[in-house]
Design an enzyme around this catalytic site. Structure first.
Site, PDB file in Angstrom:
ATOM      1  N   ASP A   1      -4.547  -5.937   4.824  1.00  0.00           N
ATOM      2  CA  ASP A   1      -5.639  -6.712   5.407  1.00  0.00           C
ATOM      3  C   ASP A   1      -5.593  -8.169   4.974  1.00  0.00           C
ATOM      4  O   ASP A   1      -6.057  -9.042   5.680  1.00  0.00           O
ATOM      5  CB  ASP A   1      -6.986  -6.099   5.010  1.00  0.00           C
ATOM      6  CG  ASP A   1      -7.229  -4.796   5.758  1.00  0.00           C
ATOM      7  OD1 ASP A   1      -6.848  -4.734   6.944  1.00  0.00           O
ATOM      8  OD2 ASP A   1      -7.762  -3.841   5.162  1.00  0.00           O
TER       9      ASP A   1
ATOM     10  N   LYS B   1       8.606 -18.007  -9.596  1.00  0.00           N
ATOM     11  CA  LYS B   1       7.919 -16.894 -10.248  1.00  0.00           C
ATOM     12  C   LYS B   1       6.733 -17.421 -11.062  1.00  0.00           C
ATOM     13  O   LYS B   1       6.890 -18.396 -11.818  1.00  0.00           O
ATOM     14  CB  LYS B   1       8.911 -16.168 -11.167  1.00  0.00           C
ATOM     15  CG  LYS B   1       8.319 -14.920 -11.763  1.00  0.00           C
ATOM     16  CD  LYS B   1       9.284 -14.246 -12.705  1.00  0.00           C
ATOM     17  CE  LYS B   1       8.559 -13.156 -13.463  1.00  0.00           C
ATOM     18  NZ  LYS B   1       9.208 -12.801 -14.703  1.00  0.00           N
TER      19      LYS B   1
ATOM     20  N   ASN C   1       0.844  -1.193   0.000  1.00  0.00           N
ATOM     21  CA  ASN C   1       0.000   0.000   0.000  1.00  0.00           C
ATOM     22  C   ASN C   1       0.882   1.247   0.000  1.00  0.00           C
ATOM     23  O   ASN C   1       2.102   1.148  -0.008  1.00  0.00           O
ATOM     24  CB  ASN C   1      -0.973  -0.020   1.185  1.00  0.00           C
ATOM     25  CG  ASN C   1      -0.232  -0.072   2.505  1.00  0.00           C
ATOM     26  OD1 ASN C   1       0.516   0.827   2.838  1.00  0.00           O
ATOM     27  ND2 ASN C   1      -0.427  -1.154   3.260  1.00  0.00           N
TER      28      ASN C   1
ATOM     29  N   LYS D   1     -12.443  -2.719  17.759  1.00  0.00           N
ATOM     30  CA  LYS D   1     -11.089  -3.222  18.047  1.00  0.00           C
ATOM     31  C   LYS D   1     -10.789  -3.209  19.537  1.00  0.00           C
ATOM     32  O   LYS D   1      -9.943  -3.945  20.004  1.00  0.00           O
ATOM     33  CB  LYS D   1     -10.051  -2.375  17.315  1.00  0.00           C
ATOM     34  CG  LYS D   1     -10.270  -2.374  15.805  1.00  0.00           C
ATOM     35  CD  LYS D   1      -8.988  -2.298  15.035  1.00  0.00           C
ATOM     36  CE  LYS D   1      -9.258  -2.226  13.548  1.00  0.00           C
ATOM     37  NZ  LYS D   1      -8.134  -2.700  12.756  1.00  0.00           N
TER      38      LYS D   1
ATOM     39  N   PHE E   1      -4.980   3.967  14.441  1.00  0.00           N
ATOM     40  CA  PHE E   1      -5.349   4.922  13.392  1.00  0.00           C
ATOM     41  C   PHE E   1      -6.558   4.366  12.655  1.00  0.00           C
ATOM     42  O   PHE E   1      -6.758   3.145  12.608  1.00  0.00           O
ATOM     43  CB  PHE E   1      -4.205   5.119  12.387  1.00  0.00           C
ATOM     44  CG  PHE E   1      -3.220   6.174  12.802  1.00  0.00           C
ATOM     45  CD1 PHE E   1      -2.257   5.898  13.755  1.00  0.00           C
ATOM     46  CD2 PHE E   1      -3.251   7.447  12.239  1.00  0.00           C
ATOM     47  CE1 PHE E   1      -1.346   6.866  14.153  1.00  0.00           C
ATOM     48  CE2 PHE E   1      -2.350   8.425  12.623  1.00  0.00           C
ATOM     49  CZ  PHE E   1      -1.394   8.134  13.581  1.00  0.00           C
TER      50      PHE E   1
ATOM     51  N   LYS F   1     -14.885   1.636  14.598  1.00  0.00           N
ATOM     52  CA  LYS F   1     -13.621   0.877  14.587  1.00  0.00           C
ATOM     53  C   LYS F   1     -13.014   0.845  15.992  1.00  0.00           C
ATOM     54  O   LYS F   1     -12.502  -0.170  16.435  1.00  0.00           O
ATOM     55  CB  LYS F   1     -12.652   1.534  13.592  1.00  0.00           C
ATOM     56  CG  LYS F   1     -11.541   0.648  13.118  1.00  0.00           C
ATOM     57  CD  LYS F   1     -10.756   1.287  11.982  1.00  0.00           C
ATOM     58  CE  LYS F   1     -11.289   0.914  10.607  1.00  0.00           C
ATOM     59  NZ  LYS F   1     -10.501   1.484   9.515  1.00  0.00           N
TER      60      LYS F   1
ATOM     61  N   PRO G   1      -3.944 -11.349  10.549  1.00  0.00           N
ATOM     62  CA  PRO G   1      -4.366 -11.086  11.930  1.00  0.00           C
ATOM     63  C   PRO G   1      -4.450  -9.578  12.173  1.00  0.00           C
ATOM     64  O   PRO G   1      -3.671  -8.817  11.604  1.00  0.00           O
ATOM     65  CB  PRO G   1      -3.241 -11.704  12.766  1.00  0.00           C
ATOM     66  CG  PRO G   1      -2.077 -11.800  11.844  1.00  0.00           C
ATOM     67  CD  PRO G   1      -2.622 -11.969  10.466  1.00  0.00           C
TER      68      PRO G   1
ATOM     69  N   ILE H   1      -3.568  -6.882  14.415  1.00  0.00           N
ATOM     70  CA  ILE H   1      -2.612  -6.756  15.528  1.00  0.00           C
ATOM     71  C   ILE H   1      -3.152  -5.789  16.585  1.00  0.00           C
ATOM     72  O   ILE H   1      -3.104  -6.061  17.786  1.00  0.00           O
ATOM     73  CB  ILE H   1      -1.234  -6.291  15.000  1.00  0.00           C
ATOM     74  CG1 ILE H   1      -0.808  -7.174  13.826  1.00  0.00           C
ATOM     75  CG2 ILE H   1      -0.182  -6.348  16.099  1.00  0.00           C
ATOM     76  CD1 ILE H   1       0.364  -6.637  13.026  1.00  0.00           C
TER      77      ILE H   1
END
Ligand code: CTP
Length: 397
Positions: free
Chosen positions: A276, A286, A208, A342, A324, A338, A304, A306
């Site tokens: 994710d 390859k 990302n 969490k 975050f 969230k 997972p 974390i």
């Protein structure tokens, strides 16, 4: 804070000398008194006038200044200080101190001193790697001199590698720690940072846009307040925070294992943009494209969470867990949910879908959500966000 501490700052003659101006400003802001000494070469890079003006006291720059030497100025200078800091510490100054030379004021003060000495080396990568420099550094470490940095990165000379002086904030943090100061002294802080790379095959991965800058700045800001920081980072572009215990990982699974093995913390900040999903079974070879054959299908499995598992630890949960929430729609509503889902204490919500780029950018706009409600912070640099967060945490502990 460094209230009433006396810092003798020796500025060596290198291009990084310009950063010493920012260091003087930061030291002043945290309450320290700075007495600047400039090597003769340093004046080629910054003017004694600007150094004096920022420090609020004249620069000392000559060994045989009769007025000052009437009272053995160079001895006195080193004795009045709580710490002697050399920034930038050039290869020449390092060599002089390692070998006990004292043919100018900077080296004489270093040799005459009986206080801790901290060096922030800065030089071209080849000079840094030269066996002579490395030998001198070994000698200095054996002599219990404190060495901060250098960092790896682009250099003023156009080359890349180790040799960039540590950032002023990192030097400030190291000075604060060396002098036993800081409101977060004795606190252990975990920071996760950067992206994770989830392998598809030996040459491809899922990733990302995280640069790791926000996490690195958070680590620096906590260290500047005296905290001990463990920094678990994925493969990020941002320079690593010097002075933190550094754990480098590639994947979410490795990050989870590193976090679980890192011990207990007073505060944990999860700034990493953890992927994710990972590919269920990455190929050992390859994956080839073969004409006429169906396109490869990637089976994804969830990584997972974390933050969630640390937030929901029975025993050994950090006193304050901060996550975050990178959102693109219904930012506050999603971030609030969230936080509850969490089980973390605070969530820092940011809109990563707006016109101003956050992921990979230099600035951030945060809304802090806790059980006490929401607090909207203005757009700030990621460094300022980090400082605001560390301050907010120090007030909350
Ligand atoms: N996080 C984590 N482990 C994961 C995923 C996320 O520790 N596997 C942490 C991040 O470091 C961040 C917070 O969880 O502090 C939220 O990350 P974010 O990407 O916003 O949320 P996700 O859990 O991925 O949820 P969604 O993709 O549904 O928005």
């Amino acid at each position: 804070m460094l209230t009433d501490k006396n810092i003798l700052l020796i500025i060596g003659g290198g291009i990084a000398a310009y950063k010493s101006l920012e260091l003087i400003r930061l030291l002043g802001k945290s309450g320290a008194k700075v007495v600047p000494v400039m090597s003769n070469a340093a004046a080629q890079f910054v003017t004694p006038l600007s150094v004096s003006a920022l420090a609020g006291t004249p620069v000392r720059d000559e060994l045989f200044n009769l007025d000052a030497e009437a009272e053995m100025g160079h001895i006195r200078l080193s004795r009045d200080a709580d710490i002697v800091v050399v920034a930038p510490a050039t290869a020449d100054l390092i060599a002089k101190l390692a070998n006990g030379l004292a043919n100018d004021l900077a080296s004489a003060v270093l040799l005459a001193g009986n206080k801790p000495v901290m060096l922030a080396p800065a030089m071209n990568v080849a000079m840094w790697e030269n066996p002579a420099t490395q030998r001198n550094l070994t000698t200095l470490r054996d002599d219990h001199r404190l060495i901060i940095g250098p960092n790896e990165g682009d250099m003023a000379c156009g080359e890349f590698g180790f040799g960039r002086m540590a950032e002023p904030e990192e030097i400030l943090a190291a000075i604060t720690t060396a002098l036993g100061g800081g409101v977060l002294r004795g606190k252990r802080v975990l920071v996760t940072s950067g992206p994770t790379h989830e392998p598809i095959d030996p040459v491809r991965y899922i990733a990302n846009r995280s640069s790791g800058l926000q996490g690195a700045e958070i680590a620096r800001a906590f260290m500047a307040l005296g905290a001990e920081v463990v920094f678990v980072t994925g493969p990020a572009d941002a320079a690593r925070p010097v002075g933190a215990k550094l754990i480098e990982v590639q994947t979410a699974l490795e990050m989870e294992a590193a976090v679980n093995a890192a011990g207990e913390f007073d505060v944990a900040v999860f700034a990493a943009a953890v992927a994710d999903w990972r590919v269920a079974s990455a190929s050992n070879g390859k994956i080839k494209k073969t004409k006429g054959k169906a396109l490869p299908e990637l089976e994804l499995v969830e990584n997972p969470d974390i933050l969630r598992s640390v937030s929901q630890r029975g025993s050994g949960r950090p006193g304050l867990v901060i996550g975050f929430a990178a959102e693109t729609d219904d930012v506050l509503e999603n971030a609030s949910k969230k936080r509850l889902r969490k089980g973390c204490d605070w969530i820092l919500a940011n809109d990563v879908g707006g016109p101003r780029p956050v992921m990979g950018g230099l600035d951030n706009q945060i809304t802090l959500i806790s059980e006490d409600g929401t607090e909207e912070w203005p757009w700030m640099s990621k460094r300022q966000v980090a400082e605001a967060l560390a301050k907010r945490v120090s007030e909350a502990l």
